[in-house]
Design a protein around this motif. Structure first.
Motif, PDB file in Angstrom:
ATOM      1  N   LEU A 258       3.621   4.684   1.920  1.00  0.00           N
ATOM      2  CA  LEU A 258       4.554   3.685   1.419  1.00  0.00           C
ATOM      3  C   LEU A 258       4.146   3.366  -0.009  1.00  0.00           C
ATOM      4  O   LEU A 258       3.009   2.959  -0.256  1.00  0.00           O
ATOM      5  N   MET A 259       5.058   3.565  -0.940  1.00  0.00           N
ATOM      6  CA  MET A 259       4.754   3.305  -2.345  1.00  0.00           C
ATOM      7  C   MET A 259       5.513   2.069  -2.805  1.00  0.00           C
ATOM      8  O   MET A 259       6.718   1.972  -2.587  1.00  0.00           O
ATOM      9  N   VAL A 260       4.778   1.135  -3.412  1.00  0.00           N
ATOM     10  CA  VAL A 260       5.382  -0.096  -3.900  1.00  0.00           C
ATOM     11  C   VAL A 260       4.925  -0.344  -5.330  1.00  0.00           C
ATOM     12  O   VAL A 260       3.883   0.138  -5.758  1.00  0.00           O
ATOM     13  N   SER A 261       5.697  -1.127  -6.041  1.00  0.00           N
ATOM     14  CA  SER A 261       5.311  -1.527  -7.391  1.00  0.00           C
ATOM     15  C   SER A 261       4.488  -2.805  -7.288  1.00  0.00           C
ATOM     16  O   SER A 261       4.879  -3.759  -6.614  1.00  0.00           O
ATOM     17  N   GLY A 262       3.351  -2.826  -7.948  1.00  0.00           N
ATOM     18  CA  GLY A 262       2.476  -3.989  -7.912  1.00  0.00           C
ATOM     19  C   GLY A 262       2.806  -5.037  -8.942  1.00  0.00           C
ATOM     20  O   GLY A 262       2.222  -6.115  -8.948  1.00  0.00           O
ATOM     21  N   THR A 263       3.746  -4.742  -9.834  1.00  0.00           N
ATOM     22  CA  THR A 263       4.112  -5.669 -10.899  1.00  0.00           C
ATOM     23  C   THR A 263       5.585  -6.030 -10.780  1.00  0.00           C
ATOM     24  O   THR A 263       6.440  -5.150 -10.664  1.00  0.00           O
ATOM     25  N   GLY A 264       5.869  -7.320 -10.797  1.00  0.00           N
ATOM     26  CA  GLY A 264       7.241  -7.793 -10.759  1.00  0.00           C
ATOM     27  C   GLY A 264       7.924  -7.653 -12.102  1.00  0.00           C
ATOM     28  O   GLY A 264       7.293  -7.310 -13.118  1.00  0.00           O
ATOM     29  N   GLU A 265       9.213  -7.918 -12.131  1.00  0.00           N
ATOM     30  CA  GLU A 265       9.991  -7.803 -13.370  1.00  0.00           C
ATOM     31  C   GLU A 265       9.477  -8.726 -14.465  1.00  0.00           C
ATOM     32  O   GLU A 265       9.659  -8.457 -15.643  1.00  0.00           O
ATOM     33  N   ASP A 266       8.819  -9.827 -14.075  1.00  0.00           N
ATOM     34  CA  ASP A 266       8.300 -10.778 -15.066  1.00  0.00           C
ATOM     35  C   ASP A 266       6.898 -10.434 -15.556  1.00  0.00           C
ATOM     36  O   ASP A 266       6.305 -11.174 -16.330  1.00  0.00           O
ATOM     37  N   GLY A 267       6.335  -9.300 -15.091  1.00  0.00           N
ATOM     38  CA  GLY A 267       5.018  -8.870 -15.532  1.00  0.00           C
ATOM     39  C   GLY A 267       3.860  -9.428 -14.717  1.00  0.00           C
ATOM     40  O   GLY A 267       2.714  -9.077 -14.966  1.00  0.00           O
ATOM     41  N   THR A 268       4.145 -10.297 -13.758  1.00  0.00           N
ATOM     42  CA  THR A 268       3.101 -10.848 -12.900  1.00  0.00           C
ATOM     43  C   THR A 268       3.054 -10.039 -11.602  1.00  0.00           C
ATOM     44  O   THR A 268       3.951  -9.233 -11.338  1.00  0.00           O
ATOM     45  N   PRO A 269       2.028 -10.249 -10.765  1.00  0.00           N
ATOM     46  CA  PRO A 269       1.959  -9.480  -9.525  1.00  0.00           C
ATOM     47  C   PRO A 269       3.199  -9.667  -8.648  1.00  0.00           C
ATOM     48  O   PRO A 269       3.674 -10.792  -8.460  1.00  0.00           O
ATOM     49  N   ALA A 270       3.706  -8.560  -8.145  1.00  0.00           N
ATOM     50  CA  ALA A 270       4.854  -8.596  -7.235  1.00  0.00           C
ATOM     51  C   ALA A 270       4.460  -9.358  -5.982  1.00  0.00           C
ATOM     52  O   ALA A 270       3.309  -9.317  -5.542  1.00  0.00           O
ATOM     53  N   CYS A 271       5.421 -10.075  -5.400  1.00  0.00           N
ATOM     54  CA  CYS A 271       5.136 -10.821  -4.177  1.00  0.00           C
ATOM     55  C   CYS A 271       6.408 -10.946  -3.360  1.00  0.00           C
ATOM     56  O   CYS A 271       7.459 -10.452  -3.753  1.00  0.00           O
ATOM     57  N   ALA A 272       6.307 -11.625  -2.224  1.00  0.00           N
ATOM     58  CA  ALA A 272       7.397 -11.765  -1.254  1.00  0.00           C
ATOM     59  C   ALA A 272       7.670 -10.384  -0.658  1.00  0.00           C
ATOM     60  O   ALA A 272       6.788  -9.529  -0.616  1.00  0.00           O
ATOM     61  N   THR A 273       8.869 -10.132  -0.182  1.00  0.00           N
ATOM     62  CA  THR A 273       9.196  -8.832   0.391  1.00  0.00           C
ATOM     63  C   THR A 273       9.483  -7.862  -0.733  1.00  0.00           C
ATOM     64  O   THR A 273      10.314  -8.130  -1.589  1.00  0.00           O
ATOM     65  N   VAL A 274       8.762  -6.754  -0.743  1.00  0.00           N
ATOM     66  CA  VAL A 274       8.952  -5.745  -1.790  1.00  0.00           C
ATOM     67  C   VAL A 274       9.562  -4.501  -1.166  1.00  0.00           C
ATOM     68  O   VAL A 274       9.319  -4.184  -0.004  1.00  0.00           O
ATOM     69  N   GLN A 275      10.359  -3.811  -1.942  1.00  0.00           N
ATOM     70  CA  GLN A 275      10.969  -2.566  -1.492  1.00  0.00           C
ATOM     71  C   GLN A 275       9.970  -1.443  -1.663  1.00  0.00           C
ATOM     72  O   GLN A 275       9.221  -1.405  -2.632  1.00  0.00           O
ATOM     73  N   SER A 276       9.954  -0.518  -0.718  1.00  0.00           N
ATOM     74  CA  SER A 276       9.032   0.610  -0.826  1.00  0.00           C
ATOM     75  C   SER A 276       9.802   1.912  -0.758  1.00  0.00           C
ATOM     76  O   SER A 276      10.821   2.024  -0.112  1.00  0.00           O
ATOM     77  N   ALA A 277       9.269   2.897  -1.484  1.00  0.00           N
ATOM     78  CA  ALA A 277       9.768   4.262  -1.378  1.00  0.00           C
ATOM     79  C   ALA A 277       8.876   4.927  -0.348  1.00  0.00           C
ATOM     80  O   ALA A 277       7.659   4.757  -0.371  1.00  0.00           O
ATOM     81  N   ARG A 278       9.451   5.686   0.551  1.00  0.00           N
ATOM     82  CA  ARG A 278       8.672   6.251   1.651  1.00  0.00           C
ATOM     83  C   ARG A 278       8.648   7.771   1.567  1.00  0.00           C
ATOM     84  O   ARG A 278       9.633   8.400   1.229  1.00  0.00           O
ATOM     85  N   CYS A 279       7.500   8.312   1.917  1.00  0.00           N
ATOM     86  CA  CYS A 279       7.395   9.763   2.035  1.00  0.00           C
ATOM     87  C   CYS A 279       6.210  10.075   2.928  1.00  0.00           C
ATOM     88  O   CYS A 279       5.350   9.244   3.156  1.00  0.00           O
ATOM     89  N   VAL A 280       6.185  11.269   3.440  1.00  0.00           N
ATOM     90  CA  VAL A 280       5.036  11.707   4.222  1.00  0.00           C
ATOM     91  C   VAL A 280       4.180  12.542   3.288  1.00  0.00           C
ATOM     92  O   VAL A 280       4.653  13.487   2.675  1.00  0.00           O
ATOM     93  N   GLY A 281       2.920  12.183   3.176  1.00  0.00           N
ATOM     94  CA  GLY A 281       2.013  12.898   2.294  1.00  0.00           C
ATOM     95  C   GLY A 281       0.768  13.345   3.018  1.00  0.00           C
ATOM     96  O   GLY A 281       0.494  12.916   4.118  1.00  0.00           O
ATOM     97  N   ALA A 282       0.034  14.214   2.399  1.00  0.00           N
ATOM     98  CA  ALA A 282      -1.221  14.695   2.997  1.00  0.00           C
ATOM     99  C   ALA A 282      -2.306  13.688   2.814  1.00  0.00           C
ATOM    100  O   ALA A 282      -2.276  12.838   1.984  1.00  0.00           O
TER     101      ALA A 282
END
Length: 141
Positions: free
Chosen positions: A117-141
């Motif tokens: 699960l890949m998520v962005s750690g920085t919000g649009e305002d430049g501070t740490p992302a919080c609350a429910t975040v959207q994730s891009a999903r993939c299966v990796g090794a």
């Protein structure tokens, strides 16, 4: 449902673009920070943990939280909540896992891979992302 009907799957959360110098951690089953780490130059942070998956799919494990009958998610603790009492931030990211489909889980189990699960750690305002975040999903090794 018995424990024998559950399959252990490794989940990997990759936090892309974490705020430099800010502590991030998984939330342990007792609500404390687990495996805290920070990024020195903006490099991604990675957390791995086991999740038990039963048909449905239904998710359980030490890092899995529940909300209602269906919703399952994992918390990433940030700043003070991750153990850095000098941080100006005291936040959590909520990453949903209940909507991960059977096909992805089967591919991960059959190939011996992790569900990533890949998520962005920085919000649009430049501070740490919080609350429910959207994730891009993939299966990796």
């Amino acid at each position: 449902m018995t424990r024998a009907e559950k399959t252990a799957v490794t989940f990997r959360i990759v936090i892309n673009r974490p705020v430099t110098g800010v502590l991030y951690s998984l939330q342990s089953k007792d609500g404390q920070p687990l495996d805290p780490k920070s990024s020195r130059k903006g490099e991604p942070l990675t957390f791995e943990f086991p999740v038990r998956v039963a048909p449905g799919p239904k998710f359980s494990g030490d890092q899995v939280r529940r909300e209602g009958p269906e919703r399952r998610f994992v918390y990433i603790r940030i700043g003070q909540l991750a153990g850095d009492q000098s941080s100006p931030w005291s936040r959590r990211m909520k990453i949903d896992i209940h909507d991960i489909g059977d096909a992805m889980l089967v591919r991960a189990v059959n190939a011996g891979n992790a569900v990533e699960l890949m998520v962005s750690g920085t919000g649009e305002d430049g501070t740490p992302a919080c609350a429910t975040v959207q994730s891009a999903r993939c299966v990796g090794a």
